[in-house]
Enzyme design. Structure first.
Site, PDB file in Angstrom:
ATOM      1  N   ASP A  43      -7.672   3.220   4.559  1.00  0.00           N
ATOM      2  CA  ASP A  43      -6.470   2.947   3.762  1.00  0.00           C
ATOM      3  C   ASP A  43      -6.576   3.473   2.336  1.00  0.00           C
ATOM      4  O   ASP A  43      -5.560   3.677   1.665  1.00  0.00           O
ATOM      5  CB  ASP A  43      -6.189   1.441   3.710  1.00  0.00           C
ATOM      6  CG  ASP A  43      -5.586   0.909   4.997  1.00  0.00           C
ATOM      7  OD1 ASP A  43      -5.298   1.712   5.904  1.00  0.00           O
ATOM      8  OD2 ASP A  43      -5.418  -0.324   5.105  1.00  0.00           O
ATOM      9  N   SER A  48      -6.516  -0.980  -1.924  1.00  0.00           N
ATOM     10  CA  SER A  48      -5.697  -0.645  -3.079  1.00  0.00           C
ATOM     11  C   SER A  48      -6.469  -0.860  -4.373  1.00  0.00           C
ATOM     12  O   SER A  48      -6.393  -0.044  -5.301  1.00  0.00           O
ATOM     13  CB  SER A  48      -4.418  -1.480  -3.079  1.00  0.00           C
ATOM     14  OG  SER A  48      -3.554  -1.087  -4.123  1.00  0.00           O
ATOM     15  N   LYS A  85       0.702  -2.621   0.442  1.00  0.00           N
ATOM     16  CA  LYS A  85       1.481  -1.761   1.340  1.00  0.00           C
ATOM     17  C   LYS A  85       1.947  -2.579   2.531  1.00  0.00           C
ATOM     18  O   LYS A  85       1.372  -3.610   2.887  1.00  0.00           O
ATOM     19  CB  LYS A  85       0.660  -0.552   1.800  1.00  0.00           C
ATOM     20  CG  LYS A  85      -0.628  -0.888   2.563  1.00  0.00           C
ATOM     21  CD  LYS A  85      -0.451  -1.144   4.048  1.00  0.00           C
ATOM     22  CE  LYS A  85      -1.781  -1.399   4.744  1.00  0.00           C
ATOM     23  NZ  LYS A  85      -1.631  -1.994   6.100  1.00  0.00           N
TER      24      LYS A  85
END
Length: 297
Positions: free
Chosen positions: A142, A110, A12
């Site tokens: 996140d 992620s 990201k």
């Protein structure tokens, strides 16, 4: 199904990142827009005949017991047991790592989010997207974003997410060759912590991707990172000669937006050899969504 291979864990970018306050417990209150891009780690999952969660390969600098992937899968395993009254099969995870650590790209988070999506599918655990986000949140703010799976306007400590249309563009990303520890940035006395709050409407109306420009807000962490880590400042200055360059997250990676791939390629060809650099395109949604739908057919 006993395996799920070639699972992407995309990076990201923080299109802007404002620190708008600080809670009594010391956590900083943020506003940002997170944009998925098509630069990814790749994970492979295989069910085991026992109940162990095992990472099959070494990831430099990340012991298995500290890996967010392993920790996230163990939390999901415990959630499965509470729901179904038994443990699911164990999983072996192989990680092809290309996203840098300490780069501000969210790579570890992620990876953990992709692991949660894959295990939820392989185990037929039946957790909803929100339930998976709740599992991941204690490990890192996140992780819920990557499970959310689309560009988001982010508030709070990173847990409050609203969908927002992101720009359709290309990015050149420079890795300055340093790993920036997030605590060093947030604990700096000169960090700006009182930026005026903005709204989604502010972002949507002001976002401009035209030629070689991307402009809205700023990254409040960038000045501190540039002071503490001069290679970040050097990369911002160099890439800034081609457009508006900005650091992502707490660093160290620096990016610049371009309207087309050709423009990105032209800049990429000029990057000094001392830096690793690459191009990536914005993503409208997390690629695991389509991968899991294909496997359900």
């Amino acid at each position: 199904m006993r395996s799920l291979h070639h699972c992407p864990a995309p990076a990201k970018l923080n299109l802007f990142l404002h620190v708008v306050g600080r809670r009594a417990d010391g956590y900083h209150l943020l506003q940002s827009v997170f944009q998925l891009i098509d630069r990814s780690d790749t994970l492979h999952f295989d069910l085991r005949d026992d109940e162990r969660i095992v990472r099959t390969n070494e990831v430099p600098g990340v012991p298995e017991e500290q890996d967010l992937i392993v920790r996230a899968l163990r939390l999901l395993q415990a959630q499965y047991r509470r729901r179904h009254g038994r443990l699911p099969p164990g999983i072996e995870v192989t990680v092809e790592k290309i996203l840098p650590m300490g780069g501000g790209l969210g790579g570890g988070s992620s990876d953990a989010a992709t692991a949660l999506m894959a295990a939820n599918h392989l185990w037929q655990a039946g957790l909803t997207q929100q339930e998976l986000m709740d599992v991941g949140l204690p490990l890192g703010a996140d992780i819920p974003f990557f499970l959310f799976g689309q560009a988001a306007f982010v508030e709070g400590v990173g847990e409050a997410l609203q969908p927002v249309p992101g720009p359709d563009c290309w990015y050149v990303v420079v890795e300055p060759g340093v790993s920036v520890p997030t605590p060093a940035i947030f604990s700096a006395p000169d960090l700006t912590r009182d930026t005026r709050p903005v709204t989604i409407a502010d972002f949507s109306s002001s976002l401009a991707v035209s030629g070689r420009q991307l402009s809205f807000g700023k990254n409040d962490l960038q000045d501190v990172a540039e002071r503490l880590f001069p290679p970040v400042a050097e990369a911002v200055a160099w890439l800034g000669s081609y457009g508006e360059a900005r650091m992502t997250g707490s660093g160290a990676c620096v990016f610049c937006a371009f309207s087309g791939e050709r423009d990105a390629d032209q800049v990429l060809a000029q990057v000094p050899g001392k830096w690793k650099a690459w191009k990536a395109q914005s993503l409208g949604s997390h690629p695991m969504k389509s991968l899991l739908q294909i496997n359900e057919l």
